[in-house]
Design an enzyme around this catalytic site. Structure first.
Site, short mmCIF file in Angstrom:
data_model
loop_
_atom_site.label_atom_id
_atom_site.label_comp_id
_atom_site.label_asym_id
_atom_site.label_seq_id
_atom_site.Cartn_x
_atom_site.Cartn_y
_atom_site.Cartn_z
N ARG A 50 0.86 -1.19 0.00
CA ARG A 50 0.00 0.00 0.00
C ARG A 50 0.90 1.23 0.00
NH1 ARG A 50 -3.21 -0.74 4.80
NH2 ARG A 50 -4.37 -2.23 3.51
N ARG A 56 -1.26 6.33 9.68
CA ARG A 56 -1.43 5.82 8.32
C ARG A 56 -1.63 6.96 7.32
NH1 ARG A 56 -3.31 0.34 8.50
NH2 ARG A 56 -2.29 -0.70 10.25
N LYS A 72 -2.58 0.90 15.09
CA LYS A 72 -2.61 1.86 13.98
C LYS A 72 -3.33 3.14 14.39
CE LYS A 72 -6.66 -0.57 12.15
NZ LYS A 72 -7.16 -1.43 11.07
N LYS A 117 -5.28 6.65 12.52
CA LYS A 117 -5.78 7.17 11.26
C LYS A 117 -6.25 8.61 11.41
CE LYS A 117 -7.13 2.62 9.51
NZ LYS A 117 -8.23 1.77 8.97
N CYS A 131 -14.64 -4.03 0.93
CA CYS A 131 -13.21 -4.31 1.13
C CYS A 131 -12.76 -5.43 0.19
CB CYS A 131 -12.93 -4.68 2.58
SG CYS A 131 -13.49 -6.34 3.02
N CYS A 187 -7.04 -11.56 1.49
CA CYS A 187 -6.95 -11.08 2.87
C CYS A 187 -7.01 -12.26 3.84
CB CYS A 187 -8.07 -10.10 3.17
SG CYS A 187 -8.02 -9.51 4.88
N CYS A 214 -14.88 -9.25 7.15
CA CYS A 214 -14.64 -9.50 8.57
C CYS A 214 -14.99 -8.23 9.34
CB CYS A 214 -13.19 -9.93 8.82
SG CYS A 214 -12.03 -8.54 8.88
N CYS A 264 -12.50 -2.35 7.34
CA CYS A 264 -11.74 -1.57 6.37
C CYS A 264 -12.62 -0.73 5.45
CB CYS A 264 -10.85 -2.50 5.55
SG CYS A 264 -9.51 -3.23 6.50
#
Length: 563
Positions: free
Chosen positions: A74, A144, A207, A209, A427, A433, A472, A476
């Site tokens: 990414r 991110r 993470k 964001k 996603c 994934c 899931c 995302c």
């Protein structure tokens, strides 16, 4: 009392020599297509994940072969803006160094490659570097890719907001030299604790964001981010932001201690103080965040566990500046403006719908070739949106026909985009994934076909409904902020969530658990019939499901989401 054992990743980071680990040695080992277990976590900080083709797992296992490992990388593209030349380089890399021969636009305004063999990783990253792009901090326990409203119509205000997003992204990059050493063959530098003034020796617990919204648009879903900035303008000039903190979408099936959450409003700050406040919040998360249980390690849990008032006071203390009262700002549509729009500067902008963000050549839709040909003649810029679409921005009136002709020739105008389809995302999920429990991207177009037909059946096709699907509960595609959210539970089975606001200011709530397509569509058929007959004037679908008691409103996620 014995000291609490930390999460495994904390020890990996501590022992990694500032994210170096044994990545360099693993890269040189070609007897396997994978990295060792510890390095699989560290490479995320460098911008990529190890994956395998789950469709082929059983077949390869029967042949006594290791899984077909490859990597998803990414890029870091603050605000989603790149030049035509950069896009040509991105396209070339995809065509020569990936097995997927495709590019995927993400829900965070960047692009990612799938199907990268380990032997091609270094060449690919060096290729990005040569076009002034990179992948550092695109993943991992760091800040991110910073999102920013891509609206090209308000050109001056967008440019000012975009500069803030870019400054945040650059300022909050990790200081370690590991990325440059391993991938760009730079000489090794000695890192010390002071070289990571924001992150420290063990970086963040999870993470982080950020997003910058420019009202009236909320295409970046600002309240779903750890830190959000809502632009406040006077006479077309940016003066500051309403700051939000504590959003996040991820949760875990069956674990009521985890939940999605929308951010709290903290107050207004001036543009000159943005970096101070961002650093303060990240350092609080670094120092207060949960390093024992990664499932509860995001900033949203730090705020819930410590209390809003204590958190806000600590932010002001560390920033050295007090919040002012929130300024008035109304945010609304989360969709993109498809087709041509003219900006206040007289430039024209073409937003192209790209289903699930997948840019690939297939029969009748040569999207990758089309963008390549547009990039060869375009004089403005390309802007990736958080809805996984592409804006060909800054087109002179004299060049409109040429740009549109290329887009039509390559299949960008071949299908009428319904209001709901244009507001909906999914996603990647299967087959790459490793967390996916069910399909998303591959199934989503067919599912939206069903939704479109049901809306037409009940005479509500003109009403945009935000629909999102993930394989899931990690979130995302931000499914818990969708008016209709589908979250994978098992192959062919999803939890159905309803009740988020159209504007993205209220979460949804589970309505049906672990159901298959037939039951989902039957339920939506009944709900759409009720909506068509009982809705108030101008009432959106999410608000209708709450007003009529189909689901309860989620006001406090910690108490209401599972209750």
């Amino acid at each position: 009392m014995s000291e609490q054992k930390l999460a495994v990743n904390e020890y990996l980071k501590t022992d990694s020599d500032f994210l170096r680990g044994t990545i360099k040695e693993g890269l040189a080992t070609q007897v396997t297509g994978s990295f060792c277990e510890g390095d699989q976590q560290l490479i995320k900080f460098h911008g990529f994940y190890q994956q395998d083709d789950r469709d082929l797992r059983n077949e390869r296992k029967a042949q006594k072969l290791e899984p077909l490992h490859s990597f998803m990388l990414r890029a870091r593209v603050p605000g989603g803006v790149c030049t035509p030349q950069q896009w040509l380089d991105v396209d070339r890399i995809s065509s020569t160094l990936t097995t997927s021969n495709s590019i995927r636009l993400t829900t965070r305004q960047t692009f990612q490659y799938h199907g990268i063999p380990k032997r091609n990783l270094k060449t690919l990253i060096q290729g990005l570097d040569q076009t002034a792009l990179d992948s550092i901090a695109a993943c991992g326990d760091v800040n991110r890719n910073v999102m920013c409203n891509p609206n090209p119509v308000q050109s001056q205000l967008h440019q000012q907001a975009y500069q803030v997003a870019k400054e945040l992204s650059d300022h909050l990059l990790p200081h370690t030299h590991a990325y440059a050493e391993i991938w760009l063959d730079k000489d090794k530098l000695v890192d010390t604790q002071t070289r990571e003034p924001v992150y420290g020796h063990t970086y963040l617990p999870r993470k982080f964001k950020m997003a910058v919204a420019v009202p009236p648009d909320n295409d970046v879903d600002v309240y779903t981010n750890d830190l959000g900035l809502i632009a406040i303008a006077q006479d077309g000039e940016l003066v500051g932001f309403n700051l939000t903190a504590g959003g996040g979408m991820g949760s875990t099936h069956g674990d009521v201690e985890t939940f999605p959450r929308l951010a709290d409003n903290l107050g207004f700050i001036y543009t000159k103080d943005v970096i101070k406040f961002a650093e303060a919040i990240m350092k609080i998360q670094r120092d207060w965040g949960n390093r024992v249980n990664r499932r509860r390690a995001r900033l949203k849990y730090t705020i819930v566990d410590n209390g809003f008032d204590k958190f806000k006071a600590e932010v002001e203390s560390r920033a050295g500046v007090k919040f002012e009262p929130m300024r008035e700002a109304v945010i609304g549509d989360r969709g993109d403006r498809y087709g041509w729009v003219e900006g206040i500067d007289g430039k024209w902008h073409l937003t192209l719908y790209i289903e699930s963000g997948r840019i690939k050549d297939v029969e009748g839709k040569m999207l990758q070739t089309g963008l390549r040909e547009i990039a060869k003649v375009h004089k403005g810029d390309f802007r990736m949106t958080s809805n996984q679409n592409m804006i060909i921005a800054g087109v002179d009136a004299a060049d409109k026909d040429q740009i549109e002709g290329l887009a039509r020739q390559h299949g960008f105008f071949g299908k009428v985009i319904s209001q709901t389809r244009g507001h909906s995302i999914a996603c990647v999920a299967l087959p790459t994934c490793p967390l996916a429990m069910a399909e998303a991207e591959r199934y989503f177009p067919d599912f939206i076909d069903h939704v479109d037909r049901l809306q037409q059946k009940h005479g509500i096709a003109e009403q945009a409904i935000v629909v999102r699907m993930t394989g899931c509960p990690n979130g995302c595609a931000r499914p818990f902020a969708a008016e209709i959210g589908l979250v994978g539970k098992a192959p062919g089975r999803y939890n159905l969530y309803l009740g988020a606001s159209f504007e993205g200011t209220r979460l949804n709530k589970m309505h049906k658990e672990n159901i298959q397509e037939a039951e989902i569509l039957s339920e939506l058929d009944q709900l759409f019939e009720q909506y068509a007959q009982q809705r108030n004037a101008g009432e959106t679908f999410g608000n209708f499901t709450v007003r009529t008691g189909i689901v309860k409103a989620v006001h406090d996620a910690a108490k209401d989401f599972h209750g």
